[in-house]
Design a protein around this motif. Structure first.
Motif, PDB file in Angstrom:
ATOM      1  N   UNK A 104       5.340  17.215 -11.731  1.00 45.30           N
ATOM      2  CA  UNK A 104       6.487  17.413 -10.839  1.00 45.30           C
ATOM      3  C   UNK A 104       6.737  16.171  -9.981  1.00 45.30           C
ATOM      4  N   UNK A 105       5.667  15.537  -9.520  1.00 46.57           N
ATOM      5  CA  UNK A 105       5.792  14.317  -8.716  1.00 46.57           C
ATOM      6  C   UNK A 105       6.518  13.221  -9.498  1.00 46.57           C
ATOM      7  N   UNK A 106       6.154  13.048 -10.765  1.00 43.16           N
ATOM      8  CA  UNK A 106       6.797  12.023 -11.592  1.00 43.16           C
ATOM      9  C   UNK A 106       8.276  12.326 -11.778  1.00 43.16           C
ATOM     10  N   UNK A 107       8.603  13.586 -12.017  1.00 48.54           N
ATOM     11  CA  UNK A 107      10.012  13.954 -12.177  1.00 48.54           C
ATOM     12  C   UNK A 107      10.797  13.693 -10.897  1.00 48.54           C
ATOM     13  N   UNK A 108      10.235  14.063  -9.759  1.00 55.30           N
ATOM     14  CA  UNK A 108      10.928  13.874  -8.484  1.00 55.30           C
ATOM     15  C   UNK A 108      11.101  12.392  -8.168  1.00 55.30           C
ATOM     16  N   UNK A 109      10.069  11.592  -8.455  1.00 55.96           N
ATOM     17  CA  UNK A 109      10.173  10.155  -8.217  1.00 55.96           C
ATOM     18  C   UNK A 109      11.248   9.532  -9.091  1.00 55.96           C
ATOM     19  N   UNK A 110      11.314   9.947 -10.319  1.00 58.85           N
ATOM     20  CA  UNK A 110      12.313   9.394 -11.227  1.00 58.85           C
ATOM     21  C   UNK A 110      13.725   9.640 -10.703  1.00 58.85           C
ATOM     22  N   UNK A 111      13.956  10.826 -10.160  1.00 57.55           N
ATOM     23  CA  UNK A 111      15.267  11.137  -9.583  1.00 57.55           C
ATOM     24  C   UNK A 111      15.527  10.266  -8.356  1.00 57.55           C
ATOM     25  N   UNK A 112      14.531  10.143  -7.503  1.00 53.84           N
ATOM     26  CA  UNK A 112      14.665   9.353  -6.272  1.00 53.84           C
ATOM     27  C   UNK A 112      14.980   7.894  -6.576  1.00 53.84           C
ATOM     28  N   UNK A 113      14.187   7.290  -7.458  1.00 51.61           N
ATOM     29  CA  UNK A 113      14.350   5.856  -7.705  1.00 51.61           C
ATOM     30  C   UNK A 113      15.561   5.560  -8.584  1.00 51.61           C
ATOM     31  N   UNK A 114      15.981   6.519  -9.390  1.00 53.33           N
ATOM     32  CA  UNK A 114      17.191   6.294 -10.189  1.00 53.33           C
ATOM     33  C   UNK A 114      18.396   6.098  -9.275  1.00 53.33           C
ATOM     34  N   UNK A 115      18.470   6.886  -8.210  1.00 53.30           N
ATOM     35  CA  UNK A 115      19.567   6.731  -7.260  1.00 53.30           C
ATOM     36  C   UNK A 115      19.495   5.381  -6.557  1.00 53.30           C
ATOM     37  N   UNK A 116      18.280   4.981  -6.159  1.00 49.76           N
ATOM     38  CA  UNK A 116      18.117   3.693  -5.484  1.00 49.76           C
ATOM     39  C   UNK A 116      18.520   2.551  -6.419  1.00 49.76           C
ATOM     40  N   UNK A 117      18.072   2.617  -7.659  1.00 50.35           N
ATOM     41  CA  UNK A 117      18.372   1.565  -8.635  1.00 50.35           C
ATOM     42  C   UNK A 117      19.871   1.481  -8.899  1.00 50.35           C
ATOM     43  N   UNK A 118      20.495   2.639  -9.061  1.00 48.26           N
ATOM     44  CA  UNK A 118      21.932   2.661  -9.350  1.00 48.26           C
ATOM     45  C   UNK A 118      22.744   2.129  -8.180  1.00 48.26           C
ATOM     46  N   UNK A 119      22.469   2.633  -6.981  1.00 47.59           N
ATOM     47  CA  UNK A 119      23.240   2.223  -5.812  1.00 47.59           C
ATOM     48  C   UNK A 119      22.944   0.789  -5.392  1.00 47.59           C
TER      49      UNK A 119
END
Length: 328
Positions: free
Chosen positions: A307-322
């Protein structure tokens, strides 16, 4: 004479009854693992923070498993080479990975990797959590977290950190802080932690996000200070340092470390490895070593790490995109 047909029939039956025994004998009982040394792959070079934490577990793991644990550094490609090696290893529990945020949650968002963490690796447990810490030179005008944020808003204070191999660091620094706070901190990359720490202590840098392992000696020597730690609330490892999340709601940048194995390892092997990790992290000498370096020792269930890996992926995807972030 009437017994002969019966005896002959029994002679034919005996091999049929005894036949399955050799096949059953080949099945390894659950308590037989491991029966030979276990290889712990570290996907980074020797001497770094990841390597130090992994090696602290080496002997406690061996004591529990009653087999040698052999550490192998397989560095390169931001941790992808070592991670891929474990992902492609036989799923027998004899090759395991000292995993962390970079190659498992962040790197796959930036480029195609030869492995898929969710498909090719099986989570065993977290080992530790390492918050990123905001650091400034000892004579900085930013005396606390509030004054740092005020100065940053007024002057666009420069935030500098390592990039490249240690993927979690720049994302957990100015990119993320800019996104959640509205600041416009500039990212100036350094080629490694050592030159960056020297520049920070010498006053050439205004601020940096550092690990406790890098910063502690300079804090103790009075060369740098910590205005804030990258957690949502105060951390037990640095209780006197304000959490950035207290003044910038939603900000959290914490690196996790854990143990993973190739997907497909048998249940009894995964359970044995989990028990070994819990034992190793719970050892007093391991706890002291981690806490002395501002790292929080903490194990988890396999499901919690997934679950931690999934949540991190969502968090950092937004940072990377923005942030429009790309690897060089």
């Amino acid at each position: 004479m009437r017994l002969l047909p019966i005896l002959a029939a029994l002679a034919l039956v005996v091999p049929i009854v005894a036949g399955p025994a050799p096949a059953q004998a080949q099945q390894q009982p659950a308590d037989a693992y491991p029966s030979r040394p276990v290889r712990l792959v570290i996907p980074y070079p020797p001497g770094g923070s990841t390597d130090q934490l992994a090696r602290a577990l080496q002997q406690p793991l061996a004591d529990f498993l009653k087999q040698p644990v052999v550490v192998e550094n397989k560095a390169g490609a931001g941790g992808a080479i070592g991670t891929d090696m474990v992902a492609k290893a036989p799923p027998d529990g004899y090759t395991i990975l000292f995993a962390n945020s970079g190659p498992n949650a962040i790197l796959p968002l930036l480029r195609k990797t030869p492995y898929d963490t969710a498909r090719d690796l099986r989570s065993i447990s977290t080992v530790a959590f390492m918050p990123m810490i905001l650091a400034v030179p000892a004579d900085s005008a930013a005396k606390d977290l509030r004054s740092f944020l005020e100065l940053a808003k007024a002057n666009g204070a420069v935030e500098l950190r390592v990039r490249g191999k240690r993927l979690h660091v720049p994302f957990g620094g100015e990119y993320y802080l800019n996104m959640v706070s509205g600041l416009k901190l500039a990212h100036v990359p350094y080629g490694g932690a050592a030159p960056m720490m020297t520049a920070l202590a010498g006053g050439q840098l205004e601020a940096a996000f550092v690990t406790g392992m890098d910063g502690t000696p300079m804090v103790q020597g009075g060369r740098i200070r910590y205005p804030g730690i990258g957690t949502p609330k105060r951390s037990s490892i640095l209780p006197t340092v304000p959490a950035i999340g207290e003044q910038v709601p939603g900000f959290s940048t914490v690196v996790w470390f854990g143990i993973m194995a190739p997907a497909g390892v048998p249940e009894h092997v995964a359970a044995r490895l989990h028990a070994a990790v819990v034992h190793a992290v719970g050892r007093p000498e391991v706890q002291r070593m981690f806490i002395d370096r501002n790292v929080e020792p903490r194990t988890s269930t396999p499901e919690e790490l997934d679950r931690l890996i999934r949540e991190e992926s969502v968090q950092w995807k937004e940072v990377i995109t923005r942030g429009g972030i790309k690897l060089d």
